[in-house]
Enzyme design. Structure first.
Site, PDB file in Angstrom:
ATOM      1  N   CYS A  14       1.369  -1.470   0.309  1.00  0.00           N
ATOM      2  CA  CYS A  14      -0.190  -0.512   0.086  1.00  0.00           C
ATOM      3  C   CYS A  14       0.710   1.044  -0.024  1.00  0.00           C
ATOM      4  CB  CYS A  14      -0.947  -0.186   0.743  1.00  0.00           C
ATOM      5  SG  CYS A  14      -2.365   1.188   1.472  1.00  0.00           S
ATOM      6  N   HIS A  23      -3.572  -5.063  -0.220  1.00  0.00           N
ATOM      7  CA  HIS A  23      -3.696  -5.529   0.621  1.00  0.00           C
ATOM      8  C   HIS A  23      -3.323  -7.190   0.905  1.00  0.00           C
ATOM      9  CE1 HIS A  23      -3.779  -1.959   3.615  1.00  0.00           C
ATOM     10  NE2 HIS A  23      -4.115  -1.589   1.972  1.00  0.00           N
ATOM     11  N   GLU A  78      -2.721  -8.838   3.884  1.00  0.00           N
ATOM     12  CA  GLU A  78      -4.136  -9.337   5.549  1.00  0.00           C
ATOM     13  C   GLU A  78      -5.121  -9.525   3.928  1.00  0.00           C
ATOM     14  OE1 GLU A  78      -4.265  -5.583   5.072  1.00  0.00           O
ATOM     15  OE2 GLU A  78      -2.426  -6.312   4.474  1.00  0.00           O
TER      16      GLU A  78
END
Length: 384
Positions: free
Chosen positions: A269, A353, A355
């Site tokens: 990011c 992302h 995660e």
């Protein structure tokens, strides 16, 4: 659940003014109006530091049906400036819920507005781009004066928000028993020492790094390369975060030194954008950004397609990538850069992302790649 039918207005800088009902704190708030296509995960979105300074439009029409709880957070507080939905659920039906969404916003002083046409708003943002807005409970001032106030509010371009959301002191991440499933005595010993630079880091990133065998120490966004060299980590993680990457001028030369040193570095990011600037590439503001849990990305190394979670309003200019960087991931919706790696040094980064909180888990393998880089660096240290 307490619910207010107090009227409120949403004012856009392009002159659009919509009237709805307040369901959060009865306070006024400016922000950059953006939309998110996720169908769930609103608590994770609200508490993601990357959304600092933004007012969130949820495209899914009914939000709040499962309430909020004490564990599904990505940070210690809500970071969005405001929340815009078609309808807030009057019923909370989940055994884990400890509060309703309206009560959650009220407790943290964040305004919300429902009863507005979110399809219309999304079409406006898709056509004209993300723009400044105001959620206000002032129902008497003329629209012209409110529109002028919005136009005079801060812009996201040039905004350094990493300093706003970053931790002020370094700390070691220690997961709770609920996060690991292990009692402290049974907790596996970490294999790698990771320094994470906090530009707005999410809790799930820390959880996954820990689960991958890393002992993680989080450092403020102002940390210097020399301070991290003294810490002697096995690898450095560059976190997500809000704002304009070009405004975070103090960290760009430090990241350049970290990558050039031969330390394994992984960025996502904002960390991805900062590393691009550190390596000589350029960034630019997207028209309306990418926010949601359903964005297709192609891994150019394997030709596999990942469905990814995304949240960014800036991107790396594909034509500015220097020769020493290899493009590894591409967004299939608009062909923007989603990832690259260094051809010689142990560095890679992605725009999305991995995660995935909220979102799909297709990209968790990237944390394994980071661990593999640290394993290889131990055996064969890379010299810059």
């Amino acid at each position: 659940m307490s619910f207010s039918f107090v009227p409120a207005r949403l004012i856009l800088e392009n002159g659009v003014c919509l009237t709805g009902r307040s369901f959060g704190a009865e306070t006024d708030s400016f922000g950059e109006l953006v939309f998110n296509t996720s169908m769930m995960g609103y608590q994770e979105i609200l508490t993601d530091p990357s959304y600092s300074g933004q007012t969130m439009v949820f495209t899914y029409p009914l939000i709040g049906n499962y309430g909020v709880n004490e564990t599904d957070t990505e940070s210690s507080r809500i970071h969005v400036s405001g929340m815009v939905v078609r309808e807030v659920s009057r019923v909370v039906s989940n055994w884990r819920a400890t509060a309703s969404l309206p009560d959650y916003l009220k407790k943290q002083g964040i305004p919300g507005i429902e009863g507005v046409d979110t399809r219309k708003l999304t079409l406006i943002l898709r056509t004209e781009g993300a723009m400044r807005c105001l959620i206000t409970h002032d129902m008497t001032s003329p629209e012209t004066s409110l529109i002028e106030a919005v136009k005079n509010s801060p812009s996201m371009v040039g905004a350094d928000l990493a300093k706003v959301v970053s931790s002020k002191e370094s700390y070691q991440y220690v997961p709770s028993h609920l996060e690991t499933g292990f009692e402290p005595a049974d907790e596996p010993s970490p294999k790698f020492k990771v320094a994470a630079i906090d530009y707005g880091i999410k809790q799930n990133i820390l959880r996954i790094l820990h689960q991958s065998g890393c002992e993680v120490t989080v450092f403020p966004c102002t940390v210097t390369a020399d301070e991290l060299f003294s810490f002697n980590p096995d690898g450095v993680f560059l976190s997500n975060g809000p704002g304009d990457p070009e405004a975070v001028t103090y960290t760009i030369p430090e990241v350049s030194r970290l990558i050039s040193s031969g330390l394994p570095v992984f960025g996502i990011c904002l960390g991805h954008q900062i590393s691009a600037l550190a390596l000589g590439a350029k960034t630019y503001k997207l028209k309306f950004g990418h926010r949601g849990g359903n964005h297709p990305v192609k891994d150019l190394r394997t030709a596999k397609i990942e469905i990814t979670a995304q949240n960014h309003g800036f991107a790396v200019d594909i034509d500015s990538l220097p020769a020493e960087l290899e493009l590894t991931h591409l967004n299939l919706n608009d062909q923007t850069v989603e990832g690259f790696r260094h051809k010689k040094l142990p560095f890679f980064s992605v725009q999305y992302h991995p995660e995935a909180s909220p979102g799909p888990h297709d990209s968790h393998y990237l944390f394994d790649e980071f661990v593999s880089l640290m394993k290889a660096a131990r055996k064969n240290p890379v010299s810059a």
